[in-house]
Design an enzyme around this catalytic site. Sequence first.
Site, PDB file in Angstrom:
ATOM      1  N   SER A  72      32.453  39.524  37.956  1.00  0.00           N
ATOM      2  CA  SER A  72      33.429  38.425  37.966  1.00  0.00           C
ATOM      3  C   SER A  72      33.688  37.760  36.624  1.00  0.00           C
ATOM      4  O   SER A  72      34.605  36.945  36.508  1.00  0.00           O
ATOM      5  CB  SER A  72      33.012  37.354  38.984  1.00  0.00           C
ATOM      6  OG  SER A  72      33.323  37.787  40.283  1.00  0.00           O
ATOM      7  N   LYS A 108      34.807  27.049  35.189  1.00  0.00           N
ATOM      8  CA  LYS A 108      35.161  27.668  36.464  1.00  0.00           C
ATOM      9  C   LYS A 108      34.821  26.657  37.555  1.00  0.00           C
ATOM     10  O   LYS A 108      33.790  25.960  37.472  1.00  0.00           O
ATOM     11  CB  LYS A 108      34.360  28.961  36.635  1.00  0.00           C
ATOM     12  CG  LYS A 108      34.692  29.753  37.906  1.00  0.00           C
ATOM     13  CD  LYS A 108      33.893  31.072  37.959  1.00  0.00           C
ATOM     14  CE  LYS A 108      34.212  31.884  39.205  1.00  0.00           C
ATOM     15  NZ  LYS A 108      33.456  33.149  39.262  1.00  0.00           N
ATOM     16  N   SER A 151      36.205  37.329  40.049  1.00  0.00           N
ATOM     17  CA  SER A 151      36.681  36.079  40.596  1.00  0.00           C
ATOM     18  C   SER A 151      37.020  35.014  39.558  1.00  0.00           C
ATOM     19  O   SER A 151      37.706  34.044  39.896  1.00  0.00           O
ATOM     20  CB  SER A 151      35.612  35.503  41.543  1.00  0.00           C
ATOM     21  OG  SER A 151      34.431  35.209  40.815  1.00  0.00           O
TER      22      SER A 151
END
Lengths: 485, 480
Positions: free
Chosen positions: A175, A76, A151
Amino acid sequence: MYTHTLAELSKLLNDGSISSVELTKLYYERCQTYNSELNCFITLTPESAMESARTADALIAKKQNGPLTGIPFAHKDIFCTQGTKTSCGSKMLDNFLPPYDATVVKKLGDAGMVCIGKTNMDEFAMGSSTENSYYGPTKNPWDVSKVPGGSSGGSSSAVAARLIPAATGTDTGGSIRQPAALCGITGLKPTYGTVSRFGMIAFASSLDQGGPMTQTAEDAAMIMNAIAGFDVNDSTSLERENVDYTTNLNDSIEGVRIGLPKQYFSADVDPKTIEQIKDAIGLYEQAGAKIIDIDLPNTSLSIPAYYVVAPAEASSNLSRFDGVRFGYRCDDPVDLLDLYCRSRSEGFGNEVKRRIMIGAYVLSAGYYDAYYLKAQKIRRMIRDDFQSAFKEVDVIMGPTTPAPAFGLNELLDDPVQMYLADIFTVSVNLAGLPAISIPAGFASNLPVGLQIIGNYFSEPSLLNLAHQFQQTTDWHKKMPEGFRS
Amino acid sequence: MKYETVIGLEIHVQLATQSKLFSGAATRYGAEPNAQACIIDLGMPGVLPVINETAIKMAVKFGLAVNASITSPSVFARKNYFYPDLPKGYQISQLDLPIVANGSIDVQLDDGEIKTIRITRAHLEEDAGKSVHEGYGEHTAIDLNRAGTPLIEIVSEPDIRSAKEAAAYMKKIHSLIRYLEISDGNMQEGSFRCDANVSIREDGSSELGTRAEIKNINSFRFVEKAIDYEVERQIDLLESGKKVTQETRLYDANKNETRSMRSKEEANDYRYFPDPDLLPVMFSDELIKSIEQSMPELPDAKRQRFIDELGLSVYDSDNLTASRELANYFEQALAIATNAKLTANWVMGEFLAALNKEGLDISDTPVSADMLGGLVKRIDDNTISGKIAKQVFDAMWNGEGSADQIIEAQGLHQVTDTGAIEKLVDDVINANPKQVEQYQNSPDDKKGKLIGFFVGQVMKTSQGKANPQQVNKLLKEKLK
């Protein structure tokens, strides 16, 4: 080849059926082919990936490889990677090349994994749809008109479409788990303090926790073996004996007590989702688990408490982005105030600005007690709710999200409705507990996630319960059409 | 109208740790700009603070030295404000649970009165960096070497009633932190500075007046002058029917005045909240005990011991314990000399005078404590007279060696051989018949004065080497 799990790839690499270089090329090509459609990646790093792959092959040749050596994956874009752009999904950090590696990055690098890129995300991890990215929204591979969740939506979408076999994510209010659920993959949010936060760009420090996003629970356990553990650079990381997260995968689940909170099965939850979750729980019952109805009375307070605590911490954590030392700086500032105001106004997106404002407000003189302190009290109540529940049950199960993936742009103008997408996940962060989301079927042709919440440090049993489910179901093997070239 | 001055001081002390409060970067003064700023000091995205245990222990030492309670758990909080030399946009400090709470310290005033000043709290915090406005044209440069340097901020109750008391309190704290070796206390380098909260009220009133805070005072002299100026200013305001406004003021030493920096309305809302990156600090009784055992003897205890055990006067004891360096020097010299009173006289007399004359610190002295001790020992055992000792001291100061070496080389041994002294005495008596007659015809109460002439003559002919006591005794016998 691209549908293999980490465990399978590990065997193939180890017995020489495929090289890391071949595997890296294969996944990199898939990323290139499908990224324009899904927008999973902010950055692809083919050169450094090939270099890591060659190093991995050399290690394998010398039989100096570990279980993860040579397997491609992605980080990420919230994890700092030395010399490789780490944007956190923000214009603010579009030019940011970290001078150091995050602990998680270093650990997976040391384990021999091959990072082939940085995945898209909501700006500074604020969002539940990956629509709040400076780099545009990521699409859900099951239906590209839908969001992948957020997210960590870039990671979930890429793993779901098998552009990569695994990715890292971070989870502040859901997330990891919510995008895992919406994309039909496995996502584990560890106990707070298990995975180092050093080098993970902070959103809300007391809630943030990194974790694996994989196809299976077994793969998640393999990643956990590499990334978990005490870090001297993170004062909130916990000093514990080393845990082998794969050891308990095949334990019997007979007699496990599963709690079903009535609040997680209310009328507000999509009925088709509930149906899938009940089917999944039925399978556990068949395997000898005991199902017990429980009460988590303060569940409805978790969203309001979360949206005080998280923005408060974020407003302070994001103060360092001021245009002075790194990141975006406005053109031709006339004075210091202008430099601050325009750099931050132009560098941050709307959702980030909204949360900074909320956060600054709840911490300001005269409001601190009414908001921040009260939210901290609620936080303790929520934690206490869980602790009383864990006196009666071993784990808690329910849907990860109240509904499957929603449409792109559908909730953009309704932040509160968007926040409610995290209703079943945020209380876990507020309490600091571990939880896993695993694929548990489909509703309206979109994946449904089953969330299993355990007590502190119960990751081995969560992985065991998830793995046993994946031994008798094949939801985790389902893959969206259109990505099988 | 008569007014009473009410003062509270906030003293910032830079701790003498090797590394910063939350990072491993060095804290050395005077390095190249930004050479001592690591990724943590720069507030890079993703970095986290890790507390420096040495700094914690130093703060605890201070707390124990002022009889305060050590707060456990003690919590770090973020103080949020924007400034270019504050890299994170917040300073890690403490608010609700400071490491040190409710202490006090005794301060001796000019009239000898001992006054107790209460210490509300002392908390740990990191320093900010430095903005450099000169030398960069229209730009401002930033040096983050100081960013993250550990400080303790010591906050007094408003117990101080005059500028002189404020200076005495500041000196006492300065001496204490040097005794504890938790700071170098260097005021030029900013390691020790204070803010003074000053207000006045009508004599006899129990209500506090509106205060002004004078920022960043870095000398004992300035603290007195700044407060004196500020008190006058506030009296003038009230006398002319105006009000004192709550504000932050800056002392300008060149103009000897304070001027407004910002008003209360302009004050920042710091949005303090507990720092989620740091766990509360817990103290076990064992840890506190071990820190207590590692502490040196404190000035007040030392002073009392000098009085009780060494038999020194209160005056001598006060002076000798005013700084740890001086006390150490004295005790080291005493270890060799063994005569406490004589050693004290020499340390406070000849030694300090020589230092002052050349503007030197004790650490720069050419006459070490061992050397001075060696000299005093030779006075005490009658090897040399006090007068000759001054000559030896000067020679030591000029680098001519130890007392014994100089005495040997210059043949300065005191003559204690009775036969030799008797000869000298006889010579002087024979050479001065008039004076002998005068002496013998004088009444007894005048004799003491007149004998001085003969002593002087004997000492002169002996070049100062004759033992004056022996000379005196022999003269008295022979002149009867």
